[in-house]
Each structure stands twice: as C-alpha cells, then as structure tokens.
Design a protein around this motif. Sequence first.
Motif, PDB file in Angstrom:
ATOM      1  N   ILE A 105     -60.546  41.328 -11.114  1.00 33.77           N
ATOM      2  CA  ILE A 105     -59.645  42.240 -11.821  1.00 33.77           C
ATOM      3  C   ILE A 105     -58.617  42.888 -10.886  1.00 33.77           C
ATOM      4  O   ILE A 105     -57.419  42.810 -11.147  1.00 33.77           O
ATOM      5  N   TRP A 136     -56.074  40.405  -9.583  1.00 34.93           N
ATOM      6  CA  TRP A 136     -55.176  39.963 -10.645  1.00 34.93           C
ATOM      7  C   TRP A 136     -54.090  41.000 -10.881  1.00 34.93           C
ATOM      8  O   TRP A 136     -52.914  40.666 -11.033  1.00 34.93           O
ATOM      9  N   PHE A 137     -54.492  42.268 -10.900  1.00 35.98           N
ATOM     10  CA  PHE A 137     -53.490  43.312 -11.096  1.00 35.98           C
ATOM     11  C   PHE A 137     -52.534  43.386  -9.912  1.00 35.98           C
ATOM     12  O   PHE A 137     -51.335  43.601 -10.090  1.00 35.98           O
ATOM     13  N   LEU A 178     -50.159  40.654 -10.459  1.00 37.94           N
ATOM     14  CA  LEU A 178     -49.329  40.846 -11.648  1.00 37.94           C
ATOM     15  C   LEU A 178     -48.296  41.945 -11.429  1.00 37.94           C
ATOM     16  O   LEU A 178     -47.138  41.810 -11.834  1.00 37.94           O
ATOM     17  N   LEU A 179     -48.703  43.031 -10.804  1.00 38.59           N
ATOM     18  CA  LEU A 179     -47.805  44.184 -10.729  1.00 38.59           C
ATOM     19  C   LEU A 179     -46.868  44.119  -9.534  1.00 38.59           C
ATOM     20  O   LEU A 179     -45.772  44.637  -9.581  1.00 38.59           O
ATOM     21  N   ARG A 227     -44.318  35.782 -12.280  1.00 36.73           N
ATOM     22  CA  ARG A 227     -45.702  36.080 -11.939  1.00 36.73           C
ATOM     23  C   ARG A 227     -46.618  36.095 -13.157  1.00 36.73           C
ATOM     24  O   ARG A 227     -47.786  35.771 -13.045  1.00 36.73           O
ATOM     25  N   GLU A 228     -46.063  36.466 -14.345  1.00 34.89           N
ATOM     26  CA  GLU A 228     -46.929  36.583 -15.514  1.00 34.89           C
ATOM     27  C   GLU A 228     -47.666  35.273 -15.775  1.00 34.89           C
ATOM     28  O   GLU A 228     -48.884  35.248 -15.897  1.00 34.89           O
TER      29      GLU A 228
END
Lengths: 479, 488
Positions: B138, B141-142, B145-146, B152-153
């Motif tokens: 998790i 992944w964030f 993503l961020l 990136r999505e």
Amino acid sequence: MKTLYILTALGVIAMLAEMFRFKKFLFPIVLFGLLGGIAAALKDWNTNIHYFSNMMTFDNYGILFAILICATAFLWLLMSQDFFISESSKTDHYALVLFSLCGALLMVSYSNMVMLFLGIEILSIPMYVLAGSKKDDLSSNESALKYFLMGAFATGFLLFGIALVYGACGTFDIGVLATYLGSPQSVSGWMGPRGETLLNAGILMMLVGLSFKVAAVPFHFWTPDVYEGAPTPVTAFMSTIVKTAAFAAFLRLFLTCFAGHGVIWTNVIWMLAALSILLGNITAVYQNSVKRMLAYSSISHAGYMLLAILTSGTMSAGAIVYYSAAYSVATLGAFTVLSITEKTSPANESSAVTFNSFAGFSKRNPFLAFAMTVYMLSLAGIPPLAGFFGKYYLFTAALQSGYAWLVLIAALGSLIGVYYYFRVIIKMYSPASSPASAAEEKNTLSFEKIGLNQKLLFILTVCLALVLGTFPDLIIGLL
Amino acid sequence: MLTVVLIVFPLLAGLLVLLTKGEQAKKIALTLSLIELAISVFTLLQFQINPDVQFLFDAPWISSLGIHFKVGMDGISLLLVLLTTVLVPLIILSSFKREIKNPNSFYSLVLIMQMALVGVFTAMDGFLFYIFWELALIPIWFICLLWGGENREKITFKFFIYTLAGSLLMLVGLIYLYLQTPAAHSFDIHALYAAGAGLSSSEQTWIFWALFAAFAIKMPVFPFHTWQPDTYTVAPTQGTMLLSGIMLKMGTYGLIRWLLPVVPAGVQEWGCCAMVLSVTGILYASVIAIMQKDFKRLIAYSSIAHVGLISAGIFSLTVQGLQGGMIQMLAHGINVVGLFFVVDVIFNRMHTQELSKLGGIRNIAPWFSTVFMVILLGSVALPLTNGFVGEFLLLNGVYQYNEWMAAFAGLTVILGAVYMLRSYQQMMLGETNALTSAFTDLTFHEKAVFIPIVILIIAMGIYPKPVLDIAEPSILKIIELIHPANTL
C-alpha cells in the motif's frame, strides 16, 4: 426482545411527533433510543429466551445480529440527518425507518417460518415507500415501483416455498422442522417420495425468494436501478441493514433446518455464489456512475457471503456477522461521501456522480479523501482493514468444506474488484480536470461545512474498519 | 522484544512524521530512521551465531483461529532487517535537496513501508507474514501514484494488480496449508512446514506454484516481470530505491523461508522449471538491457537479470547457492540503490537520462565519476567488490545443479559488463558536450549518501566472512528441511 419493544415504541413516538410538535427533538430521541436498544440486547446475552409460543428466539445469534443492525442504524442516522430535514414529511420517514428496523429484528430472531415472512414484509414495505420518497423525481418513483414489484414477486416465491415445506413436514417451527428432517425415518417414513418432492421444491422456492432479497445473480436485475433511483441514504440503508437482515435470516434457515438436506441446494448456491461474484464484479468494472458501481459491488459481496451459507458449518455464523459488519461500515462510509459529493457537485441534479466527479478530491478535502480511501481499501479486501479479514475468514470456511474451486473464483473476483475500487482512489488523488472548477468547489467542500454528525460518522467508521480488521476476535469469537 | 521494537518503531515514527509540517519532515524522518538503524545494530551485537530464531516474541493474536503475533530473527532475517535499516536512512537522505510535495506524507509512507518490510522479514506466522506482505504494497503504491512521473496511474495500477494477483494465490495456498495442520489449526511456521511435508505430491505441486507465483511476481522472475521496468521508470527515485533495493528481496526471502522448506517434494519436482525460468530471465533481461537507451530502464532490466541469478542460485538447493543468494541480496540492494541515485543525480542536473545525450562528465566531476565507477564495478561483480562474492557463490551453486545452466547463467557476468561499462563509457567518458558542461560535482548531501554505499561495496567484497557466518547456520537448517524429501 426489549430491543424490539424499544424500536416499536420509537416508531410510534415518531408518528406522534408531528402532532405534539416535538419534531426538533426527534433526532436525538431516536439516536438515544437505538443506543438503548443495543444496551437492552446486550442485557439479553446468553439468556436464549423464546417468545410468543416459540415464534421467536433471542439466542446469541439473534442478539448479535440485533446489535449489529441497531449499530448500523445508528451510524446510518448520523449519515442521513439531512435526508430527514430536507424533506417535507420528516416524521413519516423516521417512523418508516424504525418500523423497517423492527422487521429486520424479526428476521434475525425468528424461529417460525411465519415470523420470517412477517419480518420480511415489515422490513420491505417501508422500504418500498422510502425508495420513492423523492416524490418529484422520476427515477425515484421508478425505483420504488420496481422494488415493490420485484419484492412482492420474491415474497410470493418465499411464501409458496413455506407452504410447500409445510405441506411436506407439517410444521412452521424451524426447530421442529430440523429435528424432523434430521431423523432418518422422515424421508423413508410417512413423508414418502411425494413428500420429498414437495420438500425439495419448497426449499428451492424459499432459496429463490431469499436470493431476491440478498440480490444474488441471477435474481439481481432490480438492484442497479433501484439503488440508483432511490435517494442515496435509502440506498445506503438497503445495501447495509436490509442485506444484513436478509443474510441473517437466510443463514438461520439453512443452518438449522436444511443443513442435512444439502444435496438439493448446495449446487444451486454454488452457482449463485460463483455467478454473483463474477458478474457482479465484472459489471461493476463497466459502470460510470459511482452509485451504480456500488450497487454491483453489493451484488458481488452478496456472492462472497453466500460462501458462508454454502459451508453451513461452525464458522458460517461468525463469518456472516463479521462480513456484514465490515461491509456495512465501509459501505455506509462510501455512501456518505457519495451523498456529500452529490450535494456539492455543480452539475444539475439529474446527472449521477461519476468517477470523474472525484478528480482532484484529495486537494479539495484531504480528510474525506483519506476516509474514502480507507472504505475502498476495505471493500477491496486489503489488509489490515476489516474487509480483508472478512474475506479471509470466508475463504477459510469454504476451503475447509472443500470448495477449492469456488475460493479460486472468489479470489479472482476480488482481484477484479480491486480494479473499480482503486479507480476511485486513483481519481481522487489525480489532479482535477479544470483548475477553475476546483477553486470554486473548494469553498463548497471545506471540512467545516460537513455536518458534525457526518464528521463523527467518518471518524467512527474509519476507526471501526481499522479496529475490526486488526482485532477480528472482537466479533468472531462471540459465536 | 527487540524485534517488536524494530517493527513498531518505524510505524510510530511514520505517524509522528505525518504530524510535522513542511521541510522539518525530512530531518525528523532521517533522525528517526537513524535511531532505527541504531536499534538494529544493537540487535546485531546481541545476536549469537546459531540456527535458532532469536529475539522471539510470541503472543496470541486471533486466538480462535490459532493466529499468533510471532516474530523473531535468525541469521537470514537479521541480515535482511539490517539491509532495510541501512538503506532507509540512505534513501531518505538521497531526497534531501530534492523538492518533494507534501513531504510529511511522503516520509510517513516511507517509514510505514519500512515497518511492513521489517515485519515481512521477521514474521514467523503465516498469517502475519501475509498481512505484512500486503501492507508493504500500500505505501509503495501510494508513493508511486502520488509522486510518480508521467502516465503513473496506469502503470502503478498494473503493478498493483499484478502483485495482488500473486498475493491472493499465495493466500489461498497458505489457507490450504493451514487447514492441513492438526486440529485447532495453526499458522506457526513450523506447523506449516510439518503440514506441507505431509502433503501428497500433487497437492505440493499446486501449492508450490501458488506460492512461487507470488514470489516470482514480486522479484520479478521472467515471465512475470512485465510490470517492473515501467514501474521502476515512473516511480520517484526514492520509490524505485525502495522497490528494487528492499521490496524485491521480499520475493527472494519468501523463496528461502516460505517456499523451499514448506513444500520440499514440490520443489524437488518443479524446481527445475523455476530454474529454467530464472536462467531464461537472466539472458532475456541482459539482452534487453543492452538495447536500452534510457539509463533508468537499463538498470531496471539489469535488476531482473541479477534477481534471476539469485533465484537460480536458491533453486540449486545447495549451501553455496543459498549463501550466494543471501550475500547477493544484500549486495544487489546496496548497489542498485547506488545506481538509482546515480540516475537521480544525473537527471537532477541534466533533466535527461538518455545515454546518447550525455558524455564527458568525468572530465568535470571527478568525485561523481569515481563513486559511479565503484558502484558499477560492484554491480558487474569485479573481484574485491560485494557483487563478486555473491555471483561467484551463486554460479558455484548453479554449477553443482547443472553445468549447462551454470554456463548460461554465467553469461550474465559478461553481458552485465557489456551494458554497464558501455553506459559508463557513453555517459562519463568522451567529449564534454554542451549539455554536460553544466554538470556540477557532488554536493555534501550526495556525498553523504554515496560514501557509505562505496564503503559497504568494498568492505563486503574484501571481507564477506561475517555475513556468511551469520547466515550459515540458518541456511544449513533450511537445507536440512529440504533434504529428508531427497532421501525418500
């Protein structure tokens, strides 16, 4: 039992509120009444008393579900205070909701099939009205009508099934029925082959009726339209409390009575579960409206919960309670976020909230975005949140009973589920489509503008998702 | 108890960092990660060289299901925990002069990730292992993503779905094993070992593949690698370092601890397939690395090749193979973090990582070119660097398994030298062009990251004995667990 009295009394008080002009105090009265109901149920723990010449049994199973339903209703009220304020006839709504809850309580603690039928009707009829409570909205009317027609149809099946089972066995009492079906002479004895045909047909018809209520594929066709058309709080009610009660009733019937008669229904439920998981998840992927996505996701969750009924063992009751709790917490939270978004989205009322409405959500309201992330992760079944443990427990129960293939299908389904749940998260954390509208909406969505009740709801649900996920023994150890 | 401290401290640190504001976050995160490093060094000093699981902490967690919060460390775990605690401060330090949006969330995620990684390496209960395994996914992944780059999505999504698919298979496999343990089931690692060894060969086969899929995707082994190059490229530098430096080791560690001893007969039967896949991956990734024009992608592919060799060594089921795997896990972790920081340094100054656009940097940046050279030599396994010890042992192990496999796997040394030295030549040597003439040598903070890495590369190359000594008893124990099946 006192819980049922309290809720009924609350319903009556709610109807009197208009007459005696204490509408303003109704909300706190109902909230505290629900807490009182929970306390009353807790007092009954381990008593196992039968009521109304054995029509109802408040055993631990029923009490636990009663507590779960009252607690969910408490959270639900926190979410939907606006629903009562904005409408003209708010006291009616309170009364309808409370009577519906009474029906739910009957459904979780019946020990006679007549009571099951009554419970379902008492639960459903207020829901038909509530689904249409946005009187001038066409889709809300459509939703109510569809729900009513399909619901009535399903109840017809259930009633027919009950009648056939009665014809074969001569009793409505599920305890007596269980002993009767459990004894070896029953089938070969006086019931005879024709009696057994009646019984089998009866079981299958009851199965169909209950599958309608829990919205399992292929009896799910009403769900997306009804969920989408109904006002969001009502949808939240349907997909949490109604579903929990329906599953409690479903499991109680099949666990006590028909567990030994599995030949006739296990394959059917196997198919229902597999179809619900696959079709529910796959169709959810193609949705644009978030509300419809949640509707299909609720179908897929019904599929997972059917696993517990299929296994009908020592673990199933705990699994259903835990899964319902985990699912209700996350779903209520998600619907609350959705209803806030609906109110603040600049588009006209008729258009639904799509995934794109969530673009840039994290900038506008980081707290809401965080909460929504937790709900989506929990629904997707990511540890350490409650949704994960619910799935884990179901998978274990199913594997233990030897349904390895179904578990693999369920695992595949939850993988597909990740796709649409994560779409929401990704949208929330990606930049807004147009910067101007983002600035405009910043004002409407600031944290202060969210009602105190809803803030409380967010904090409670996020904490519950975490705590239940980390310490699942709090619930599953009880049964 | 020390193990619990090692797990809980980063979590608390992460939550604390979340509360800080702005630039403060960096310093606090660095300080806290250094404290964690100090705790782990203290643990190392307390550690006694024997095969037992030490610093054991065992408390019932979900008692109705026989799930325990059981953590502890043997030699293998300890080394990987040390790798984590050494690399995280370096990773945080590497971002010191970089601009990062919302630094408090960023560093908080890094520290929470560290918690999950330490948890994975120390869990001695199957359920707990799975929880930490997922938990590690998790935050990273964030982070991707961020703070990631273009597109990136989609890319991070693919990464997530891929790894989750593997994890779910592993979960089903673990539950199956759990149900085979004697009544009042247990997830305890020894109970799972016993349950796994008792299974029939067809059951062992599917559990082998279910678990192998999870680990192979994480490492990644060919043909499960397709998420990796894109994700490494798009992730922010620190994310890439976490992914390649530490998270990849979750897969190889999983092989050693949760695959080989669990289904020994399955490994005997299907290990050859895994071996062939690993060796194929080595060749495939090396060839593709040679073709790359983008330096970051090149390292991503080289990482597939290196990890393929580690996996091949582990599946040789020999002491040398496992020892080599162990040392190469550490070496690769250190080297790859160094290499990705080299990429970051170049990109930060030149805003490109394409080989053809660069050149002649050595003429103006002696510090940088020297440390780059050392890291690069470590990575191509020159004697007296850490890479050499690892690759030598690994190839030795593979050779005992099969000569031909060793011959093919050995090509990695040659091909690795080709793409690494050529990229050095293109970027650092030759004429300084208009773009690279603006290159400035390393800053203080960058030196602070590179110097420990260089020291570790050389020290482990010259004197690897302590590492081998710590790991040896535990590895012998694992081998012993596999061998009874061999004699049957």
